[in-house]
Design an enzyme around this catalytic site. Structure first.
Site, PDB file in Angstrom:
ATOM      1  N   TYR A  75     -10.165 134.561  75.664  1.00 49.09           N
ATOM      2  CA  TYR A  75     -10.100 136.024  75.497  1.00 49.09           C
ATOM      3  C   TYR A  75      -8.920 136.624  76.251  1.00 49.09           C
ATOM      4  O   TYR A  75      -8.317 137.605  75.790  1.00 49.09           O
ATOM      5  CB  TYR A  75     -11.432 136.699  75.876  1.00 49.09           C
ATOM      6  CG  TYR A  75     -12.395 136.622  74.717  1.00 49.09           C
ATOM      7  CD1 TYR A  75     -12.309 137.514  73.656  1.00 49.09           C
ATOM      8  CD2 TYR A  75     -13.340 135.604  74.639  1.00 49.09           C
ATOM      9  CE1 TYR A  75     -13.149 137.427  72.557  1.00 49.09           C
ATOM     10  CE2 TYR A  75     -14.193 135.503  73.539  1.00 49.09           C
ATOM     11  CZ  TYR A  75     -14.086 136.419  72.501  1.00 49.09           C
ATOM     12  OH  TYR A  75     -14.904 136.316  71.404  1.00 49.09           O
ATOM     13  N   ASP A 113      -9.890 145.652  68.805  1.00 42.44           N
ATOM     14  CA  ASP A 113      -8.634 146.244  69.293  1.00 42.44           C
ATOM     15  C   ASP A 113      -8.776 147.766  69.326  1.00 42.44           C
ATOM     16  O   ASP A 113      -9.774 148.321  68.859  1.00 42.44           O
ATOM     17  CB  ASP A 113      -7.437 145.798  68.428  1.00 42.44           C
ATOM     18  CG  ASP A 113      -7.491 146.339  67.004  1.00 42.44           C
ATOM     19  OD1 ASP A 113      -7.666 147.558  66.837  1.00 42.44           O
ATOM     20  OD2 ASP A 113      -7.342 145.539  66.045  1.00 42.44           O
ATOM     21  N   ALA A 135      -3.632 147.137  53.156  1.00 44.64           N
ATOM     22  CA  ALA A 135      -4.078 148.466  53.600  1.00 44.64           C
ATOM     23  C   ALA A 135      -2.887 149.347  53.991  1.00 44.64           C
ATOM     24  O   ALA A 135      -2.893 150.552  53.739  1.00 44.64           O
ATOM     25  CB  ALA A 135      -5.024 148.307  54.789  1.00 44.64           C
ATOM     26  N   CYS A 166     -19.281 139.259  89.231  1.00 44.01           N
ATOM     27  CA  CYS A 166     -19.848 140.610  89.315  1.00 44.01           C
ATOM     28  C   CYS A 166     -20.143 140.945  90.776  1.00 44.01           C
ATOM     29  O   CYS A 166     -20.781 140.162  91.486  1.00 44.01           O
ATOM     30  CB  CYS A 166     -21.128 140.638  88.496  1.00 44.01           C
ATOM     31  SG  CYS A 166     -22.054 142.165  88.643  1.00 44.01           S
ATOM     32  N   HIS A 177     -18.457 145.997  67.105  1.00 47.14           N
ATOM     33  CA  HIS A 177     -18.407 144.674  67.745  1.00 47.14           C
ATOM     34  C   HIS A 177     -17.814 144.704  69.149  1.00 47.14           C
ATOM     35  O   HIS A 177     -17.350 143.682  69.640  1.00 47.14           O
ATOM     36  CB  HIS A 177     -17.628 143.691  66.846  1.00 47.14           C
ATOM     37  CG  HIS A 177     -18.335 143.371  65.568  1.00 47.14           C
ATOM     38  ND1 HIS A 177     -17.756 142.695  64.521  1.00 47.14           N
ATOM     39  CD2 HIS A 177     -19.607 143.642  65.163  1.00 47.14           C
ATOM     40  CE1 HIS A 177     -18.634 142.563  63.534  1.00 47.14           C
ATOM     41  NE2 HIS A 177     -19.752 143.145  63.891  1.00 47.14           N
ATOM     42  N   ASN A 185     -13.442 145.913  64.417  1.00 45.24           N
ATOM     43  CA  ASN A 185     -12.367 145.403  65.266  1.00 45.24           C
ATOM     44  C   ASN A 185     -12.590 145.745  66.732  1.00 45.24           C
ATOM     45  O   ASN A 185     -13.108 146.804  67.059  1.00 45.24           O
ATOM     46  CB  ASN A 185     -11.018 145.965  64.801  1.00 45.24           C
ATOM     47  CG  ASN A 185     -10.696 145.526  63.386  1.00 45.24           C
ATOM     48  OD1 ASN A 185     -11.302 144.573  62.893  1.00 45.24           O
ATOM     49  ND2 ASN A 185      -9.765 146.193  62.739  1.00 45.24           N
ATOM     50  N   CYS A 218     -20.661 142.384  83.094  1.00 48.87           N
ATOM     51  CA  CYS A 218     -21.222 141.176  83.688  1.00 48.87           C
ATOM     52  C   CYS A 218     -22.041 140.435  82.628  1.00 48.87           C
ATOM     53  O   CYS A 218     -22.830 141.043  81.902  1.00 48.87           O
ATOM     54  CB  CYS A 218     -22.114 141.541  84.874  1.00 48.87           C
ATOM     55  SG  CYS A 218     -22.953 140.093  85.540  1.00 48.87           S
TER      56      CYS A 218
HETATM   57  N1  APR Z   1      -4.785 144.743  54.329  1.00 51.78           N
HETATM   58  C1  APR Z   1      -6.094 144.689  53.945  1.00 51.78           C
HETATM   59  N2  APR Z   1      -6.849 143.581  54.047  1.00 51.78           N
HETATM   60  C2  APR Z   1      -6.260 142.477  54.528  1.00 51.78           C
HETATM   61  C3  APR Z   1      -4.918 142.448  54.946  1.00 51.78           C
HETATM   62  C4  APR Z   1      -4.169 143.651  54.824  1.00 51.78           C
HETATM   63  N3  APR Z   1      -2.889 143.721  55.179  1.00 51.78           N
HETATM   64  N4  APR Z   1      -4.630 141.201  55.388  1.00 51.78           N
HETATM   65  C5  APR Z   1      -5.769 140.481  55.281  1.00 51.78           C
HETATM   66  N5  APR Z   1      -6.762 141.245  54.747  1.00 51.78           N
HETATM   67  C6  APR Z   1      -8.151 140.898  54.462  1.00 51.78           C
HETATM   68  C7  APR Z   1      -8.393 139.448  54.121  1.00 51.78           C
HETATM   69  O1  APR Z   1      -8.195 139.216  52.732  1.00 51.78           O
HETATM   70  C8  APR Z   1      -9.858 139.271  54.546  1.00 51.78           C
HETATM   71  O2  APR Z   1     -10.732 139.553  53.455  1.00 51.78           O
HETATM   72  O3  APR Z   1      -8.879 141.122  55.648  1.00 51.78           O
HETATM   73  C9  APR Z   1     -10.060 140.315  55.633  1.00 51.78           C
HETATM   74  C10 APR Z   1     -10.257 139.770  57.027  1.00 51.78           C
HETATM   75  O4  APR Z   1     -11.473 139.087  57.046  1.00 51.78           O
HETATM   76  P1  APR Z   1     -12.000 138.381  58.370  1.00 51.78           P
HETATM   77  O5  APR Z   1     -10.915 137.575  58.982  1.00 51.78           O
HETATM   78  O6  APR Z   1     -13.256 137.681  58.036  1.00 51.78           O
HETATM   79  O7  APR Z   1     -12.258 139.626  59.360  1.00 51.78           O
HETATM   80  P2  APR Z   1     -13.535 140.556  59.429  1.00 51.78           P
HETATM   81  O8  APR Z   1     -14.153 140.746  58.102  1.00 51.78           O
HETATM   82  O9  APR Z   1     -13.128 141.762  60.191  1.00 51.78           O
HETATM   83  O10 APR Z   1     -14.511 139.694  60.342  1.00 51.78           O
HETATM   84  C11 APR Z   1     -15.760 140.232  60.686  1.00 51.78           C
HETATM   85  O11 APR Z   1     -16.193 138.369  62.121  1.00 51.78           O
HETATM   86  O12 APR Z   1     -15.624 136.810  63.783  1.00 51.78           O
HETATM   87  C12 APR Z   1     -16.195 138.015  63.506  1.00 51.78           C
HETATM   88  O13 APR Z   1     -16.560 139.664  65.095  1.00 51.78           O
HETATM   89  C13 APR Z   1     -15.555 139.172  64.258  1.00 51.78           C
HETATM   90  O14 APR Z   1     -15.404 141.494  63.622  1.00 51.78           O
HETATM   91  C14 APR Z   1     -15.204 140.160  63.178  1.00 51.78           C
HETATM   92  C15 APR Z   1     -16.156 139.765  62.062  1.00 51.78           C
END
Ligand code: APR
Length: 266
Positions: A76, A117, A252, A169, A131, A115, A139
């Protein structure tokens, strides 16, 4: 700018804008894909996705932290370094602009993110995190938030220590962990309530940059649909989401500025 898209996609953007401009209650769920164009890796994209290269069960479960806290903490700290200098992209800015615009119109635009971030906040959005937060610690034993840790709030990003040494902690001596929801853990109650309410009461639900694989967040679109909402998805790749009414199959950062420009012009 619209001219850069295919005629079919332009038609879909215009359709989505018309629908959105006519509705009052909008719920937006973002995932890792919205931060991809800022240079932050997603989880499941082939080759670049974090879970394509690292084991979830070794790094993102409470069991992993109990087994090897140093490994999890180091990973992390590495992710924090990776994200530290990243800035919002046009997708984050467009959503913030829409929320700002909505203040003076009848619209309620609720933004929920998976996300960890802080790019939505950096862009100026008001956002609920399902999340957790990459830049907060707590802690792992007594759960007390680490107020004394660097970067516990979003505005002291320059003081973050990326030291890999474990922290303990001051209250109970347990190891400090990132304030992130790991697999097998419950979502923060208040955040989930906000998300469920917004999804259940919205007229349009927009899913942006998420693979729609991780529940309960992935179930929000279904909840919205059951309550009569239209579903829009923005993702360059297909997802298992079968309830989508309008698919905007592009990045996006390309779609959102155009979409918000269209909505606010209507
Ligand atoms: N614009 C839009 N979508 C995009 C782009 C972009 N530029 N680039 C990639 N993607 C899409 C991919 O096609 C994919 O479907 O974003 C998606 C990302 O999917 P994941 O990697 O599975 O991320 P996410 O859905 O946020 O994961 C959910 O999983 O590990 C856990 O806690 C973590 O919050 C996370 C959760």
């Amino acid at each position: 700018m619209l001219a850069e898209l295919s005629p079919a996609l332009i038609a879909e953007v215009k359709l989505a804008a018309k629908l959105l401009a006519a509705k009052q209650h909008i719920c937006i769920l973002t995932g890792a894909g919205i931060s991809a164009e800022s240079g932050i890796p997603t989880f499941r994209d082939k080759q670049t996705g974090l879970w394509e290269n690292y084991g979830v069960e070794d790094l993102a479960t409470p069991e992993a932290f109990t087994r090897d806290p140093k490994l999890v903490w180091s990973w992390y700290q590495w992710r924090r370094q990776l994200v530290a200098d990243k800035a919002p992209n046009p997708a984050h800015h467009a959503l913030a602009q829409w929320q700002y615009h909505a203040q003076t119109s009848d619209q309620q635009v609720t933004l929920i993110t998976q996300n960890v971030d802080d790019l939505h906040e950096q862009a100026g959005s008001s956002v609920t995190h399902l999340h957790g937060h990459l830049w907060r610690n707590r802690c792992g034993q007594c759960q007390t938030p680490s107020q004394d840790q660097p970067r516990t709030s979003y505005d002291n990003r320059n003081t973050m220590s990326f030291d890999e040494a474990l922290l303990t902690c001051p209250h109970c001596g347990g190891y400090i962990r990132p304030d992130i929801v790991w697999f097998g853990e419950a979502l923060p109650i208040q955040a989930w309530q906000i998300a469920e309410e917004a999804a259940a009461n919205c007229e349009v639900f927009i899913s942006i940059g998420t693979s729609s694989l991780v529940y309960p967040a992935a179930g929000l679109a279904q909840l919205a649909k059951q309550n009569g909402a239209k579903i829009i998805e923005i993702n360059p790749d297909p997802t298992p989401n079968t309830i989508v009414d309008i698919t905007l199959a592009e990045k996006a950062g390309v779609i959102l500025p155009l979409l918000i420009e269209e909505i606010t012009a209507l």
